[in-house]
Design an enzyme around this catalytic site. Structure first.
Site, PDB file in Angstrom:
ATOM      1  N   ASP A  17       0.820  -1.210   0.000  1.00  0.00           N
ATOM      2  CA  ASP A  17       0.000   0.000   0.000  1.00  0.00           C
ATOM      3  C   ASP A  17       0.858   1.266   0.000  1.00  0.00           C
ATOM      4  O   ASP A  17       0.523   2.255  -0.658  1.00  0.00           O
ATOM      5  CB  ASP A  17      -0.913   0.006   1.234  1.00  0.00           C
ATOM      6  CG  ASP A  17      -2.056  -0.983   1.104  1.00  0.00           C
ATOM      7  OD1 ASP A  17      -2.384  -1.383  -0.032  1.00  0.00           O
ATOM      8  OD2 ASP A  17      -2.625  -1.371   2.140  1.00  0.00           O
ATOM      9  N   GLY A  18       1.960   1.240   0.754  1.00  0.00           N
ATOM     10  CA  GLY A  18       2.830   2.405   0.803  1.00  0.00           C
ATOM     11  C   GLY A  18       3.401   2.746  -0.559  1.00  0.00           C
ATOM     12  O   GLY A  18       3.485   3.931  -0.926  1.00  0.00           O
ATOM     13  N   TYR A  33      -5.174   4.073   9.263  1.00  0.00           N
ATOM     14  CA  TYR A  33      -4.909   4.640  10.587  1.00  0.00           C
ATOM     15  C   TYR A  33      -6.213   5.035  11.281  1.00  0.00           C
ATOM     16  O   TYR A  33      -6.391   4.850  12.486  1.00  0.00           O
ATOM     17  CB  TYR A  33      -3.990   5.843  10.426  1.00  0.00           C
ATOM     18  CG  TYR A  33      -3.398   6.401  11.701  1.00  0.00           C
ATOM     19  CD1 TYR A  33      -3.544   5.764  12.924  1.00  0.00           C
ATOM     20  CD2 TYR A  33      -2.660   7.578  11.665  1.00  0.00           C
ATOM     21  CE1 TYR A  33      -2.988   6.288  14.081  1.00  0.00           C
ATOM     22  CE2 TYR A  33      -2.098   8.118  12.810  1.00  0.00           C
ATOM     23  CZ  TYR A  33      -2.266   7.463  14.015  1.00  0.00           C
ATOM     24  OH  TYR A  33      -1.719   7.993  15.152  1.00  0.00           O
ATOM     25  N   ASN A  34      -7.151   5.576  10.515  1.00  0.00           N
ATOM     26  CA  ASN A  34      -8.433   5.993  11.076  1.00  0.00           C
ATOM     27  C   ASN A  34      -9.138   4.841  11.788  1.00  0.00           C
ATOM     28  O   ASN A  34      -9.675   5.006  12.890  1.00  0.00           O
ATOM     29  CB  ASN A  34      -9.316   6.540   9.951  1.00  0.00           C
ATOM     30  CG  ASN A  34     -10.723   6.834  10.397  1.00  0.00           C
ATOM     31  OD1 ASN A  34     -10.975   7.763  11.156  1.00  0.00           O
ATOM     32  ND2 ASN A  34     -11.664   6.031   9.928  1.00  0.00           N
TER      33      ASN A  34
END
Length: 255
Positions: free
Chosen positions: A42-43, A157-158
């Protein structure tokens, strides 16, 4: 089949997969391509999209996972790539635009595809004023941090910060606190992506705060404004049986 450029991360797995695809299919340089196949995690996919925004030449991206989580990626499979691309479902996402001002008066603007996070830099909690639209909704938020997430980033992160999962196409943003101390019972909000959000650090010298837009950090910020940038449309392509909207929806039922 459209002209394709092949990109891969620096990991050994991605490099090896790139060699396999290079031998099987025809590729063109990125400047001549109509779409991109990206190999990594994903990064790496986020970095690929950021690079395209910086070059002002945005192409559809079909990612294959050679990383860890790979939520924004398709499964790695070197076979029948043309057929997969012809069947792929496309999803358009808009990034966030962040404008931060530091205590020294420097102004930094950048974009975020997943989220913009404000994080305390020291052991002391951050003290923040939160404005949504033209209204100060939280005169004093005492916390480890707070973030604004897009639907595409709402499962990253959310979600780890107990924020809500937002469906793709919902035109909403998640405003989520990170370890809030005061007000204790505030757990965040869902707001329209047409509404700007502004954060003011109440004690930026004693309680310094950094702002992070995806992978880019700005330290010692004093104010941060976040808006959805509807002028930019990023296109992600997925196998129909593992499409992004279905993945996000099913995350609500993971136990």
């Amino acid at each position: 089949m459209r002209r394709m450029a092949l990109l891969h991360s620096t990991s050994e797995a991605a490099r090896s997969a790139g060699e396999v695809l290079s031998a099987r299919y025809d590729w063109v340089p990125l400047a001549e391509a109509e779409m991109v196949v990206a190999l990594g995690g994903d990064g790496f996919l986020l970095q690929t999209l950021h690079d395209m925004m910086a070059r002002h030449r945005i192409l559809p991206v079909f990612g294959m996972n050679l990383g860890t989580v790979g939520f924004l990626m398709n499964n790695w499979n070197p076979d029948s790539l043309g057929a997969r691309l012809n069947r792929a479902r496309s999803f358009t996402v808009s990034p966030l635009h962040m404008e931060a001002t530091t205590v020294d008066g420097e102004r930094v603007t950048t974009s975020a595809i997943n989220e913009v996070s404000l994080l305390r830099e020291t052991r002391q909690t951050a003290w923040l004023e939160v404005t949504v639209g033209s209204r100060v909704v939280l005169p004093e938020l005492v916390c480890d941090g707070v973030l604004v997430a897009t639907p595409a980033g709402s499962t990253a992160y959310n979600l780890s910060a107990n924020g809500p999962i937002l469906p793709i196409g919902s035109a909403m943003l998640a405003l989520t606190p990170i370890s809030p101390f005061r007000p204790r019972r505030w757990r965040g909000a869902i707001i329209s992506d047409r509404t700007p959000v502004k954060f003011r650090v109440l004690d930026p010298v004693k309680r310094p705060v950094s702002a992070v837009a995806d992978q880019e950090e700005v330290r010692d910020v004093e104010t941060v404004e976040v808006t959805a940038d509807r002028s930019i449309a990023l296109t992600l392509m997925f196998d129909p049986e593992h499409a992004l909207d279905d993945r996000i929806a099913m995350e609500q039922f993971v136990v």
